[in-house]
Write a protein that holds these residues in place. Sequence first.
Motif, PDB file in Angstrom:
ATOM      1  N   ALA A   1      -8.226  -8.709   0.945  1.00 36.62           N
ATOM      2  CA  ALA A   1      -7.117  -9.546   0.486  1.00 36.62           C
ATOM      3  C   ALA A   1      -6.726 -10.580   1.534  1.00 36.62           C
TER       4      ALA A   1
ATOM      5  N   ASN B   1       2.231   1.539  -3.506  1.00 40.32           N
ATOM      6  CA  ASN B   1       1.150   1.933  -4.399  1.00 40.32           C
ATOM      7  C   ASN B   1       0.848   3.423  -4.248  1.00 40.32           C
TER       8      ASN B   1
ATOM      9  N   VAL C   1      -8.103  -3.139  -5.205  1.00 41.42           N
ATOM     10  CA  VAL C   1      -9.026  -2.467  -4.274  1.00 41.42           C
ATOM     11  C   VAL C   1      -8.453  -1.112  -3.852  1.00 41.42           C
ATOM     12  N   PHE C   2      -7.158  -1.086  -3.539  1.00 38.79           N
ATOM     13  CA  PHE C   2      -6.517   0.173  -3.154  1.00 38.79           C
ATOM     14  C   PHE C   2      -6.713   1.221  -4.245  1.00 38.79           C
TER      15      PHE C   2
ATOM     16  N   ARG D   1      -8.474   4.779  -3.929  1.00 37.90           N
ATOM     17  CA  ARG D   1      -7.329   5.693  -3.780  1.00 37.90           C
ATOM     18  C   ARG D   1      -7.742   7.115  -3.402  1.00 37.90           C
TER      19      ARG D   1
ATOM     20  N   GLY E   1      -8.663  -2.753   1.370  1.00 35.39           N
ATOM     21  CA  GLY E   1      -7.832  -3.640   0.553  1.00 35.39           C
ATOM     22  C   GLY E   1      -7.215  -4.759   1.382  1.00 35.39           C
ATOM     23  N   SER E   2      -6.685  -4.415   2.540  1.00 36.18           N
ATOM     24  CA  SER E   2      -6.065  -5.429   3.406  1.00 36.18           C
ATOM     25  C   SER E   2      -7.088  -6.419   3.955  1.00 36.18           C
TER      26      SER E   2
ATOM     27  N   ASP F   1       0.816  -1.214   0.000  1.00 33.53           N
ATOM     28  CA  ASP F   1       0.000   0.000   0.000  1.00 33.53           C
ATOM     29  C   ASP F   1       0.853   1.270   0.000  1.00 33.53           C
TER      30      ASP F   1
ATOM     31  N   ASP G   1      -5.379  -6.721  -3.407  1.00 38.55           N
ATOM     32  CA  ASP G   1      -5.092  -5.543  -2.585  1.00 38.55           C
ATOM     33  C   ASP G   1      -4.777  -4.327  -3.460  1.00 38.55           C
TER      34      ASP G   1
ATOM     35  N   ALA H   1      -8.587   2.996   1.587  1.00 36.79           N
ATOM     36  CA  ALA H   1      -7.900   2.141   0.614  1.00 36.79           C
ATOM     37  C   ALA H   1      -7.029   1.086   1.291  1.00 36.79           C
TER      38      ALA H   1
END
Length: 180
Positions: free
Chosen positions: A123, A54, A103-104, A108, A119-120, A51, A100, A115
Amino acid sequence: MSMIPELRVLWRPLLAMAGVIVLSNVLVQFVINDWLTWGAFTYPLIFLVTDLTNRAVGPSAARRVVAVGFVVAVVVSLWLAPWRIAVASGAAFLVSQGLDIAVFNRLRQASWWKAPLIGSLLASVIDTAIFFYIAFAGSEFDWLALGAGDLAIKWLMAVVLLAPYRAMLPRLQAWVPTAR
């Protein structure tokens, strides 16, 4: 971007990713009780690494960190952990990290915490199901109980890791400096 400049830019997340995966593959072999392994406490750090990468340099760089981290970690894990754990880790890792990142990116622009948290959480479900089935189904361990316990800790860690994520946001240049 060629591979050499990219490695100079992404060396911190690459090293962190590989280190966390290897550590987690070793620690997952140590059962705390009927429903938990030590790996549950370290593995969620990979979502933090992905993350942050990203957020700092985008999904393409995050996917490259995942790919290189995966290769390094699986090779080392095959040396430190049973092959079944290394294979389970690799399969679960690739699928969950892809989820992840997706989704992030979708979230965003939402509040800073949405995010990485959502995401976490999502995932972690996929990662846990794939990993524990491949690694422990048919063994003496109750893989469903271990998976449920690990998932609960991963969700707790997803919340706890929001603090270092937030703390790193103004320092992302140090995490992933731009190429010169």
